[in-house]
Design a protein around this motif. Structure first.
Motif, PDB file in Angstrom:
ATOM      1  N   MET A   1      -9.576  -9.016 -36.286  1.00 27.00           N
ATOM      2  CA  MET A   1     -10.357  -9.541 -35.190  1.00 27.00           C
ATOM      3  C   MET A   1     -11.005  -8.369 -34.457  1.00 27.00           C
ATOM      4  O   MET A   1     -10.369  -7.359 -34.194  1.00 27.00           O
ATOM      5  CB  MET A   1      -9.456 -10.330 -34.240  1.00 27.00           C
ATOM      6  N   LYS A   2     -12.270  -8.527 -34.117  1.00 23.11           N
ATOM      7  CA  LYS A   2     -12.987  -7.496 -33.376  1.00 23.11           C
ATOM      8  C   LYS A   2     -12.709  -7.661 -31.883  1.00 23.11           C
ATOM      9  O   LYS A   2     -12.584  -8.770 -31.377  1.00 23.11           O
ATOM     10  CB  LYS A   2     -14.489  -7.605 -33.642  1.00 23.11           C
ATOM     11  N   VAL A   3     -12.629  -6.525 -31.176  1.00 22.67           N
ATOM     12  CA  VAL A   3     -12.322  -6.537 -29.755  1.00 22.67           C
ATOM     13  C   VAL A   3     -13.237  -5.562 -29.030  1.00 22.67           C
ATOM     14  O   VAL A   3     -13.655  -4.552 -29.598  1.00 22.67           O
ATOM     15  CB  VAL A   3     -10.833  -6.172 -29.522  1.00 22.67           C
ATOM     16  N   ILE A   4     -13.575  -5.889 -27.796  1.00 16.28           N
ATOM     17  CA  ILE A   4     -14.190  -4.951 -26.872  1.00 16.28           C
ATOM     18  C   ILE A   4     -13.188  -4.757 -25.745  1.00 16.28           C
ATOM     19  O   ILE A   4     -12.711  -5.726 -25.157  1.00 16.28           O
ATOM     20  CB  ILE A   4     -15.541  -5.463 -26.329  1.00 16.28           C
ATOM     21  N   MET A   5     -12.860  -3.484 -25.488  1.00 14.56           N
ATOM     22  CA  MET A   5     -11.833  -3.161 -24.502  1.00 14.56           C
ATOM     23  C   MET A   5     -12.401  -2.243 -23.430  1.00 14.56           C
ATOM     24  O   MET A   5     -13.221  -1.371 -23.722  1.00 14.56           O
ATOM     25  CB  MET A   5     -10.663  -2.451 -25.190  1.00 14.56           C
ATOM     26  N   ASP A   6     -11.950  -2.453 -22.198  1.00 13.52           N
ATOM     27  CA  ASP A   6     -12.186  -1.505 -21.123  1.00 13.52           C
ATOM     28  C   ASP A   6     -10.842  -0.855 -20.842  1.00 13.52           C
ATOM     29  O   ASP A   6      -9.874  -1.540 -20.504  1.00 13.52           O
ATOM     30  CB  ASP A   6     -12.733  -2.207 -19.877  1.00 13.52           C
ATOM     31  N   LEU A   7     -10.769   0.450 -21.021  1.00 10.67           N
ATOM     32  CA  LEU A   7      -9.509   1.186 -20.960  1.00 10.67           C
ATOM     33  C   LEU A   7      -9.566   2.235 -19.857  1.00 10.67           C
ATOM     34  O   LEU A   7     -10.528   2.983 -19.750  1.00 10.67           O
ATOM     35  CB  LEU A   7      -9.270   1.891 -22.305  1.00 10.67           C
ATOM     36  N   CYS A   8      -8.512   2.281 -19.046  1.00 10.15           N
ATOM     37  CA  CYS A   8      -8.377   3.317 -18.029  1.00 10.15           C
ATOM     38  C   CYS A   8      -6.943   3.840 -18.085  1.00 10.15           C
ATOM     39  O   CYS A   8      -6.006   3.137 -17.714  1.00 10.15           O
ATOM     40  CB  CYS A   8      -8.701   2.767 -16.646  1.00 10.15           C
ATOM     41  N   ILE A   9      -6.796   5.056 -18.594  1.00 11.05           N
ATOM     42  CA  ILE A   9      -5.490   5.700 -18.699  1.00 11.05           C
ATOM     43  C   ILE A   9      -5.389   6.750 -17.597  1.00 11.05           C
ATOM     44  O   ILE A   9      -6.256   7.611 -17.492  1.00 11.05           O
ATOM     45  CB  ILE A   9      -5.299   6.348 -20.080  1.00 11.05           C
ATOM     46  N   VAL A  10      -4.339   6.652 -16.785  1.00  4.66           N
ATOM     47  CA  VAL A  10      -4.163   7.578 -15.666  1.00  4.66           C
ATOM     48  C   VAL A  10      -2.813   8.280 -15.806  1.00  4.66           C
ATOM     49  O   VAL A  10      -1.768   7.669 -15.602  1.00  4.66           O
ATOM     50  CB  VAL A  10      -4.233   6.837 -14.312  1.00  4.66           C
ATOM     51  N   PRO A  11      -2.845   9.576 -16.163  1.00  9.61           N
ATOM     52  CA  PRO A  11      -1.592  10.326 -16.208  1.00  9.61           C
ATOM     53  C   PRO A  11      -1.095  10.586 -14.795  1.00  9.61           C
ATOM     54  O   PRO A  11      -1.890  10.853 -13.894  1.00  9.61           O
ATOM     55  CB  PRO A  11      -1.975  11.628 -16.914  1.00  9.61           C
ATOM     56  N   MET A  12       0.194  10.490 -14.602  1.00  8.68           N
ATOM     57  CA  MET A  12       0.787  10.706 -13.279  1.00  8.68           C
ATOM     58  C   MET A  12       1.704  11.918 -13.332  1.00  8.68           C
ATOM     59  O   MET A  12       2.296  12.222 -14.362  1.00  8.68           O
ATOM     60  CB  MET A  12       1.550   9.449 -12.853  1.00  8.68           C
ATOM     61  N   GLY A  13       1.782  12.607 -12.201  1.00  3.96           N
ATOM     62  CA  GLY A  13       2.642  13.768 -12.122  1.00  3.96           C
ATOM     63  C   GLY A  13       2.014  15.022 -12.691  1.00  3.96           C
ATOM     64  O   GLY A  13       2.714  15.976 -13.042  1.00  3.96           O
ATOM     65  N   VAL A  14       0.656  15.026 -12.786  1.00  5.43           N
ATOM     66  CA  VAL A  14      -0.042  16.172 -13.385  1.00  5.43           C
ATOM     67  C   VAL A  14      -1.022  16.826 -12.420  1.00  5.43           C
ATOM     68  O   VAL A  14      -1.802  17.681 -12.821  1.00  5.43           O
ATOM     69  CB  VAL A  14      -0.780  15.759 -14.676  1.00  5.43           C
ATOM     70  N   GLY A  15      -1.011  16.405 -11.166  1.00  2.00           N
ATOM     71  CA  GLY A  15      -1.959  16.948 -10.208  1.00  2.00           C
ATOM     72  C   GLY A  15      -3.157  16.033 -10.026  1.00  2.00           C
ATOM     73  O   GLY A  15      -3.185  14.920 -10.537  1.00  2.00           O
ATOM     74  N   VAL A  16      -4.141  16.549  -9.301  1.00  2.00           N
ATOM     75  CA  VAL A  16      -5.296  15.728  -8.923  1.00  2.00           C
ATOM     76  C   VAL A  16      -6.287  15.551 -10.066  1.00  2.00           C
ATOM     77  O   VAL A  16      -6.791  14.457 -10.305  1.00  2.00           O
ATOM     78  CB  VAL A  16      -6.007  16.344  -7.691  1.00  2.00           C
ATOM     79  N   SER A  17      -6.597  16.608 -10.803  1.00  2.00           N
ATOM     80  CA  SER A  17      -7.586  16.528 -11.874  1.00  2.00           C
ATOM     81  C   SER A  17      -6.954  15.993 -13.150  1.00  2.00           C
ATOM     82  O   SER A  17      -5.899  16.470 -13.587  1.00  2.00           O
ATOM     83  CB  SER A  17      -8.193  17.904 -12.153  1.00  2.00           C
ATOM     84  N   VAL A  18      -7.602  15.010 -13.751  1.00  2.00           N
ATOM     85  CA  VAL A  18      -7.099  14.440 -15.002  1.00  2.00           C
ATOM     86  C   VAL A  18      -8.113  14.575 -16.138  1.00  2.00           C
ATOM     87  O   VAL A  18      -7.937  13.994 -17.199  1.00  2.00           O
ATOM     88  CB  VAL A  18      -6.681  12.957 -14.818  1.00  2.00           C
ATOM     89  N   SER A  19      -9.162  15.354 -15.923  1.00  2.00           N
ATOM     90  CA  SER A  19     -10.251  15.430 -16.898  1.00  2.00           C
ATOM     91  C   SER A  19      -9.795  15.913 -18.273  1.00  2.00           C
ATOM     92  O   SER A  19     -10.267  15.413 -19.293  1.00  2.00           O
ATOM     93  CB  SER A  19     -11.392  16.303 -16.374  1.00  2.00           C
ATOM     94  N   LYS A  20      -8.862  16.852 -18.347  1.00  2.00           N
ATOM     95  CA  LYS A  20      -8.442  17.325 -19.668  1.00  2.00           C
ATOM     96  C   LYS A  20      -7.689  16.238 -20.446  1.00  2.00           C
ATOM     97  O   LYS A  20      -7.748  16.192 -21.669  1.00  2.00           O
ATOM     98  CB  LYS A  20      -7.612  18.610 -19.567  1.00  2.00           C
ATOM     99  N   TYR A  21      -7.037  15.337 -19.724  1.00  2.00           N
ATOM    100  CA  TYR A  21      -6.327  14.233 -20.375  1.00  2.00           C
ATOM    101  C   TYR A  21      -7.317  13.176 -20.864  1.00  2.00           C
ATOM    102  O   TYR A  21      -7.166  12.634 -21.962  1.00  2.00           O
ATOM    103  CB  TYR A  21      -5.304  13.618 -19.415  1.00  2.00           C
ATOM    104  N   VAL A  22      -8.324  12.923 -20.062  1.00  2.00           N
ATOM    105  CA  VAL A  22      -9.391  11.985 -20.467  1.00  2.00           C
ATOM    106  C   VAL A  22     -10.103  12.542 -21.699  1.00  2.00           C
ATOM    107  O   VAL A  22     -10.377  11.812 -22.654  1.00  2.00           O
ATOM    108  CB  VAL A  22     -10.384  11.744 -19.311  1.00  2.00           C
ATOM    109  N   ALA A  23     -10.392  13.839 -21.686  1.00  2.00           N
ATOM    110  CA  ALA A  23     -11.055  14.474 -22.826  1.00  2.00           C
ATOM    111  C   ALA A  23     -10.217  14.347 -24.099  1.00  2.00           C
ATOM    112  O   ALA A  23     -10.756  14.122 -25.196  1.00  2.00           O
ATOM    113  CB  ALA A  23     -11.338  15.941 -22.519  1.00  2.00           C
ATOM    114  N   GLU A  24      -8.906  14.449 -23.964  1.00  2.00           N
ATOM    115  CA  GLU A  24      -8.032  14.307 -25.127  1.00  2.00           C
ATOM    116  C   GLU A  24      -8.086  12.888 -25.681  1.00  2.00           C
ATOM    117  O   GLU A  24      -8.116  12.688 -26.896  1.00  2.00           O
ATOM    118  CB  GLU A  24      -6.592  14.690 -24.776  1.00  2.00           C
ATOM    119  N   CYS A  25      -8.128  11.908 -24.801  1.00  2.00           N
ATOM    120  CA  CYS A  25      -8.244  10.519 -25.259  1.00  2.00           C
ATOM    121  C   CYS A  25      -9.593  10.275 -25.938  1.00  2.00           C
ATOM    122  O   CYS A  25      -9.669   9.540 -26.919  1.00  2.00           O
ATOM    123  CB  CYS A  25      -8.037   9.546 -24.102  1.00  2.00           C
TER     124      CYS A  25
END
Length: 97
Positions: A1-25
């Motif tokens: 089955m085909k899906v369209i997803m809106d995904l928001c992953i928020v790492p916690m306990g890593v400080g204010v900036s999460v850009s490197k984690y978003v880039a990894e995803c």
């Protein structure tokens, strides 16, 4: 089955900036060959249900491996059986008069 997803992953306990984690995803999604589109508060993804959800799992695994002790994720999922629809089709239907 085909899906369209809106995904928001928020790492916690890593400080204010999460850009490197978003880039990894983003790398995970690229490696999986999934069509995706980054936006200000998440990423839209389209593809086969199992492949999309496997990529989400891999995003969690990689973000944890980067040192995030906790992750909170918001997911919105849409499927259709009446026709094939892409993310771009949905955007075009709003932007086309």
């Amino acid at each position: 089955m085909k899906v369209i997803m809106d995904l928001c992953i928020v790492p916690m306990g890593v400080g204010v900036s999460v850009s490197k984690y978003v880039a990894e995803c983003q790398k995970v999604l690229q490696e999986a060959g999934l069509d995706h589109q980054l936006h200000a508060y998440g990423t839209n993804i389209e593809g086969d249900w199992d492949e999309v959800f496997a990529a989400v799992k891999q995003c969690h695994e990689r973000v944890h491996a980067m040192g995030a002790p906790r992750i909170t994720t918001s997911i919105k999922v849409g499927t259709r059986t009446d026709r094939n629809q892409t993310m771009q089709d949905k955007i075009d239907s709003v932007q086309t008069p």
